[in-house]
Design a protein around this motif. Structure first.
Motif, PDB file in Angstrom:
ATOM      1  N   ASN A 185       0.816  -1.214   0.000  1.00 27.79           N
ATOM      2  CA  ASN A 185       0.000   0.000   0.000  1.00 27.79           C
ATOM      3  C   ASN A 185       0.849   1.264   0.000  1.00 27.79           C
ATOM      4  OD1 ASN A 185      -2.392  -1.416   0.031  1.00 27.79           O
ATOM      5  ND2 ASN A 185      -2.519  -1.433   2.262  1.00 27.79           N
ATOM      6  N   ASP A 186       2.046   1.206   0.588  1.00 31.63           N
ATOM      7  CA  ASP A 186       2.933   2.356   0.691  1.00 31.63           C
ATOM      8  C   ASP A 186       4.214   2.095  -0.081  1.00 31.63           C
ATOM      9  OD1 ASP A 186       1.182   3.655   2.511  1.00 31.63           O
ATOM     10  OD2 ASP A 186       2.003   2.447   4.156  1.00 31.63           O
ATOM     11  N   LYS A 187       4.942   3.181  -0.358  1.00 31.41           N
ATOM     12  CA  LYS A 187       6.237   3.059  -1.027  1.00 31.41           C
ATOM     13  C   LYS A 187       7.206   2.337  -0.096  1.00 31.41           C
ATOM     14  CE  LYS A 187       9.819   5.688  -3.310  1.00 31.41           C
ATOM     15  NZ  LYS A 187      10.262   7.016  -3.735  1.00 31.41           N
ATOM     16  N   ILE A 188       7.941   1.379  -0.651  1.00 35.88           N
ATOM     17  CA  ILE A 188       8.897   0.622   0.154  1.00 35.88           C
ATOM     18  C   ILE A 188      10.315   0.931  -0.301  1.00 35.88           C
ATOM     19  CG2 ILE A 188       7.295  -1.225   0.745  1.00 35.88           C
ATOM     20  CD1 ILE A 188       8.616  -2.926  -1.436  1.00 35.88           C
ATOM     21  N   LEU A 189      11.245   0.772   0.620  1.00 37.01           N
ATOM     22  CA  LEU A 189      12.653   1.003   0.318  1.00 37.01           C
ATOM     23  C   LEU A 189      13.428  -0.304   0.186  1.00 37.01           C
ATOM     24  CD1 LEU A 189      13.259   3.905   2.853  1.00 37.01           C
ATOM     25  CD2 LEU A 189      12.761   4.078   0.405  1.00 37.01           C
ATOM     26  N   ASP A 190      12.986  -1.317   0.935  1.00 44.71           N
ATOM     27  CA  ASP A 190      13.697  -2.595   0.936  1.00 44.71           C
ATOM     28  C   ASP A 190      12.713  -3.701   1.305  1.00 44.71           C
ATOM     29  OD1 ASP A 190      15.868  -4.358   0.758  1.00 44.71           O
ATOM     30  OD2 ASP A 190      16.302  -4.188   2.896  1.00 44.71           O
ATOM     31  N   ALA A 191      13.013  -4.902   0.872  1.00 44.35           N
ATOM     32  CA  ALA A 191      12.166  -6.052   1.211  1.00 44.35           C
ATOM     33  C   ALA A 191      13.032  -7.289   1.381  1.00 44.35           C
ATOM     34  CB  ALA A 191      11.121  -6.286   0.122  1.00 44.35           C
ATOM     35  N   GLN A 192      12.644  -8.140   2.308  1.00 45.08           N
ATOM     36  CA  GLN A 192      13.285  -9.429   2.545  1.00 45.08           C
ATOM     37  C   GLN A 192      12.221 -10.487   2.288  1.00 45.08           C
ATOM     38  OE1 GLN A 192      16.526  -9.411   4.693  1.00 45.08           O
ATOM     39  NE2 GLN A 192      16.569  -7.404   3.764  1.00 45.08           N
TER      40      GLN A 192
END
Length: 181
Positions: A25-32
């Motif tokens: 839903n929101d802008k993300i900077l990083d994901a695992q």
């Protein structure tokens, strides 16, 4: 918070997808992201590519066995954690069950027991493909979380290039210029 995914939660797909896509839903900077297969083994994944609200992850295997797969994720945004959780999807066809290929992978105490398994694998094309496709997923050269040797080589190459460029510019500044007449 996860808005959607490909494959979707609780969906059924014929084969293991080549790319997982998670949309938040929101802008993300990083994901695992981790992916567990039907036998609770970790499926090899490539690097996570993040752009705005979307994280894309290429799978490191061409296909997997039929069964339930679980995707676990944690994404961080500019305001902290954008979402974490897990969902499952089911592969209906995938790679055929490797029941006949198991004798070639299990250790045997006598060499005579291994010979018939090798012959049957060579005789049946489906078994041959399964036995060839299985070792790359099982032969992971580095433990999870530890970069491969080529990662260190690439970092070393970048540092060397930056050093060469820096020394090239610093030599130009150190050299005395021609006096103005």
């Amino acid at each position: 918070m996860l808005a959607s995914s490909t494959p979707g939660a609780e969906t059924r797909v014929g084969h293991l997808p080549q790319v997982l896509q998670l949309v938040f839903n929101d802008k993300i900077l990083d994901a695992q992201v981790t992916l567990l297969g039907p036998d609770n083994t970790t499926v090899a994944l490539g690097a996570v590519s993040v752009r705005n609200e979307t994280a894309r992850i290429a799978l490191g295997v061409p296909d997997g066995p039929p069964g339930s797969y679980t995707v676990s994720y944690t994404a961080s945004g500019s305001g902290g954690v954008a979402g974490n959780g897990s969902f499952s999807f089911t592969v209906t066809t995938g790679v055929k069950s490797s029941a006949s290929a198991k004798p070639t992978r299990t250790p045997t105490s006598s060499p005579s027991a291994a010979a018939p398994a090798a012959t049957s694998a060579a005789a049946a094309p489906a078994d041959f493909v399964t036995s060839v496709a299985a070792p790359p997923a099982a032969a992971t050269p580095t433990p999870a979380g530890r970069p491969a040797w080529w990662t260190y080589a690439a970092v070393l190459l970048v540092v060397a290039c930056v050093l060469v460029v820096f020394l090239g510019f610093s030599r130009r500044r150190i050299r005395p210029g021609n006096p103005v007449r």
